[in-house]
Design a protein around this motif. Structure first.
Motif, PDB file in Angstrom:
ATOM      1  N   MET A  21      24.589 -44.205 -40.905  1.00 29.67           N
ATOM      2  CA  MET A  21      24.049 -45.359 -41.618  1.00 29.67           C
ATOM      3  C   MET A  21      24.792 -45.538 -42.942  1.00 29.67           C
ATOM      4  O   MET A  21      25.027 -44.581 -43.663  1.00 29.67           O
ATOM      5  N   ASN A  22      25.115 -46.774 -43.241  1.00 29.31           N
ATOM      6  CA  ASN A  22      25.803 -47.101 -44.477  1.00 29.31           C
ATOM      7  C   ASN A  22      24.787 -47.160 -45.619  1.00 29.31           C
ATOM      8  O   ASN A  22      23.876 -47.991 -45.597  1.00 29.31           O
ATOM      9  N   PRO A  23      24.932 -46.308 -46.633  1.00 27.90           N
ATOM     10  CA  PRO A  23      23.957 -46.318 -47.737  1.00 27.90           C
ATOM     11  C   PRO A  23      23.945 -47.640 -48.498  1.00 27.90           C
ATOM     12  O   PRO A  23      22.930 -48.000 -49.099  1.00 27.90           O
ATOM     13  N   ASN A  24      25.046 -48.375 -48.475  1.00 32.82           N
ATOM     14  CA  ASN A  24      25.056 -49.685 -49.138  1.00 32.82           C
ATOM     15  C   ASN A  24      24.094 -50.655 -48.462  1.00 32.82           C
ATOM     16  O   ASN A  24      23.486 -51.492 -49.122  1.00 32.82           O
ATOM     17  N   GLU A  25      23.975 -50.545 -47.143  1.00 32.82           N
ATOM     18  CA  GLU A  25      23.047 -51.415 -46.418  1.00 32.82           C
ATOM     19  C   GLU A  25      21.611 -51.126 -46.836  1.00 32.82           C
ATOM     20  O   GLU A  25      20.825 -52.043 -47.067  1.00 32.82           O
ATOM     21  N   ALA A  26      21.273 -49.852 -46.923  1.00 32.22           N
ATOM     22  CA  ALA A  26      19.918 -49.472 -47.334  1.00 32.22           C
ATOM     23  C   ALA A  26      19.648 -49.925 -48.770  1.00 32.22           C
ATOM     24  O   ALA A  26      18.570 -50.451 -49.077  1.00 32.22           O
ATOM     25  N   GLY A  27      20.624 -49.738 -49.635  1.00 32.14           N
ATOM     26  CA  GLY A  27      20.450 -50.144 -51.030  1.00 32.14           C
ATOM     27  C   GLY A  27      20.293 -51.642 -51.183  1.00 32.14           C
ATOM     28  O   GLY A  27      19.456 -52.125 -51.954  1.00 32.14           O
ATOM     29  N   ALA A  28      21.091 -52.396 -50.426  1.00 30.75           N
ATOM     30  CA  ALA A  28      21.031 -53.857 -50.519  1.00 30.75           C
ATOM     31  C   ALA A  28      19.720 -54.398 -49.971  1.00 30.75           C
ATOM     32  O   ALA A  28      19.236 -55.439 -50.408  1.00 30.75           O
ATOM     33  N   ALA A  29      19.118 -53.694 -49.020  1.00 30.79           N
ATOM     34  CA  ALA A  29      17.885 -54.162 -48.384  1.00 30.79           C
ATOM     35  C   ALA A  29      16.622 -53.642 -49.059  1.00 30.79           C
ATOM     36  O   ALA A  29      15.537 -54.163 -48.793  1.00 30.79           O
ATOM     37  N   SER A  30      16.750 -52.659 -49.910  1.00 33.11           N
ATOM     38  CA  SER A  30      15.554 -51.966 -50.408  1.00 33.11           C
ATOM     39  C   SER A  30      14.596 -52.871 -51.186  1.00 33.11           C
ATOM     40  O   SER A  30      13.394 -52.868 -50.922  1.00 33.11           O
ATOM     41  N   SER A  31      15.094 -53.641 -52.116  1.00 28.68           N
ATOM     42  CA  SER A  31      14.210 -54.471 -52.930  1.00 28.68           C
ATOM     43  C   SER A  31      13.545 -55.583 -52.108  1.00 28.68           C
ATOM     44  O   SER A  31      12.316 -55.733 -52.169  1.00 28.68           O
ATOM     45  N   PRO A  32      14.304 -56.353 -51.312  1.00 26.29           N
ATOM     46  CA  PRO A  32      13.615 -57.363 -50.509  1.00 26.29           C
ATOM     47  C   PRO A  32      12.671 -56.755 -49.466  1.00 26.29           C
ATOM     48  O   PRO A  32      11.637 -57.340 -49.143  1.00 26.29           O
ATOM     49  N   TYR A  33      13.009 -55.561 -48.964  1.00 25.46           N
ATOM     50  CA  TYR A  33      12.114 -54.904 -48.006  1.00 25.46           C
ATOM     51  C   TYR A  33      10.778 -54.564 -48.668  1.00 25.46           C
ATOM     52  O   TYR A  33       9.713 -54.807 -48.096  1.00 25.46           O
ATOM     53  N   LEU A  34      10.838 -54.011 -49.865  1.00 24.11           N
ATOM     54  CA  LEU A  34       9.599 -53.652 -50.561  1.00 24.11           C
ATOM     55  C   LEU A  34       8.776 -54.893 -50.902  1.00 24.11           C
ATOM     56  O   LEU A  34       7.549 -54.875 -50.786  1.00 24.11           O
ATOM     57  N   ARG A  35       9.439 -55.957 -51.288  1.00 24.27           N
ATOM     58  CA  ARG A  35       8.712 -57.199 -51.582  1.00 24.27           C
ATOM     59  C   ARG A  35       8.061 -57.755 -50.317  1.00 24.27           C
ATOM     60  O   ARG A  35       6.920 -58.221 -50.352  1.00 24.27           O
ATOM     61  N   MET A  36       8.791 -57.722 -49.210  1.00 20.97           N
ATOM     62  CA  MET A  36       8.237 -58.210 -47.954  1.00 20.97           C
ATOM     63  C   MET A  36       7.050 -57.357 -47.521  1.00 20.97           C
ATOM     64  O   MET A  36       6.013 -57.875 -47.107  1.00 20.97           O
ATOM     65  N   PHE A  37       7.192 -56.040 -47.632  1.00 22.83           N
ATOM     66  CA  PHE A  37       6.110 -55.138 -47.266  1.00 22.83           C
ATOM     67  C   PHE A  37       4.880 -55.396 -48.124  1.00 22.83           C
ATOM     68  O   PHE A  37       3.753 -55.405 -47.622  1.00 22.83           O
ATOM     69  N   ALA A  38       5.082 -55.632 -49.417  1.00 24.27           N
ATOM     70  CA  ALA A  38       3.964 -55.911 -50.321  1.00 24.27           C
ATOM     71  C   ALA A  38       3.234 -57.187 -49.902  1.00 24.27           C
ATOM     72  O   ALA A  38       1.991 -57.216 -49.886  1.00 24.27           O
ATOM     73  N   LEU A  39       3.984 -58.223 -49.551  1.00 23.37           N
ATOM     74  CA  LEU A  39       3.347 -59.468 -49.119  1.00 23.37           C
ATOM     75  C   LEU A  39       2.521 -59.260 -47.855  1.00 23.37           C
ATOM     76  O   LEU A  39       1.407 -59.784 -47.742  1.00 23.37           O
ATOM     77  N   VAL A  40       3.050 -58.498 -46.919  1.00 19.44           N
ATOM     78  CA  VAL A  40       2.306 -58.226 -45.687  1.00 19.44           C
ATOM     79  C   VAL A  40       1.049 -57.404 -45.993  1.00 19.44           C
ATOM     80  O   VAL A  40      -0.032 -57.684 -45.464  1.00 19.44           O
ATOM     81  N   ALA A  41       1.171 -56.407 -46.868  1.00 21.56           N
ATOM     82  CA  ALA A  41       0.012 -55.578 -47.226  1.00 21.56           C
ATOM     83  C   ALA A  41      -1.063 -56.415 -47.920  1.00 21.56           C
ATOM     84  O   ALA A  41      -2.259 -56.291 -47.614  1.00 21.56           O
ATOM     85  N   ILE A  42      -0.655 -57.281 -48.838  1.00 22.40           N
ATOM     86  CA  ILE A  42      -1.625 -58.134 -49.519  1.00 22.40           C
ATOM     87  C   ILE A  42      -2.244 -59.115 -48.529  1.00 22.40           C
ATOM     88  O   ILE A  42      -3.446 -59.401 -48.585  1.00 22.40           O
ATOM     89  N   GLY A  43      -1.435 -59.625 -47.610  1.00 18.04           N
ATOM     90  CA  GLY A  43      -1.966 -60.506 -46.572  1.00 18.04           C
ATOM     91  C   GLY A  43      -3.020 -59.810 -45.730  1.00 18.04           C
ATOM     92  O   GLY A  43      -4.055 -60.402 -45.388  1.00 18.04           O
ATOM     93  N   PHE A  44      -2.782 -58.550 -45.399  1.00 22.52           N
ATOM     94  CA  PHE A  44      -3.766 -57.781 -44.645  1.00 22.52           C
ATOM     95  C   PHE A  44      -5.062 -57.634 -45.442  1.00 22.52           C
ATOM     96  O   PHE A  44      -6.160 -57.785 -44.894  1.00 22.52           O
ATOM     97  N   MET A  45      -4.948 -57.376 -46.740  1.00 22.80           N
ATOM     98  CA  MET A  45      -6.147 -57.259 -47.575  1.00 22.80           C
ATOM     99  C   MET A  45      -6.904 -58.584 -47.640  1.00 22.80           C
ATOM    100  O   MET A  45      -8.139 -58.604 -47.575  1.00 22.80           O
ATOM    101  N   TRP A  46      -6.163 -59.718 -47.743  1.00 22.43           N
ATOM    102  CA  TRP A  46      -6.834 -61.013 -47.751  1.00 22.43           C
ATOM    103  C   TRP A  46      -7.516 -61.291 -46.429  1.00 22.43           C
ATOM    104  O   TRP A  46      -8.583 -61.907 -46.389  1.00 22.43           O
TER     105      TRP A  46
END
Length: 86
Positions: free
Chosen positions: A1-26
């Motif tokens: 796995m290319n660490p640059n791919e993980a680094g480039a995806a990390s912030s949008p992944y966490l934001r997306m996960f947060a939206l899904v988690a908040i959606g589940f709570m709603w």
């Protein structure tokens, strides 16, 4: 796995996960509000909960698509810059 791919995806992944988690709570709050309304609970309070849940689901949750597209774009647009270009 290319660490640059993980680094480039990390912030949008966490934001997306947060939206899904908040959606589940709603979703859980909306279920509870509907049950309370069926029991004769405060229509203004629980109605507002349902309206807010609908707002989140229709206006905020779709942002997950943007984050997904950013993740799928990969690291190249981010890592394509040379050191001298900063």
């Amino acid at each position: 796995m290319n660490p640059n791919e993980a680094g480039a995806a990390s912030s949008p992944y966490l934001r997306m996960f947060a939206l899904v988690a908040i959606g589940f709570m709603w979703l859980q709050m909306a279920k509870a509000a509907k049950a309370k309304l069926a029991e004769g609970g405060d229509a203004t309070f629980y109605g507002s909960k349902l309206k807010t849940a609908l707002f989140f689901m229709t206006k905020i949750l779709p942002e997950t698509e943007m984050h997904f597209r950013t993740i799928m774009a990969g690291a190249k647009p981010l890592m394509d810059f040379g050191v001298d270009e900063f």
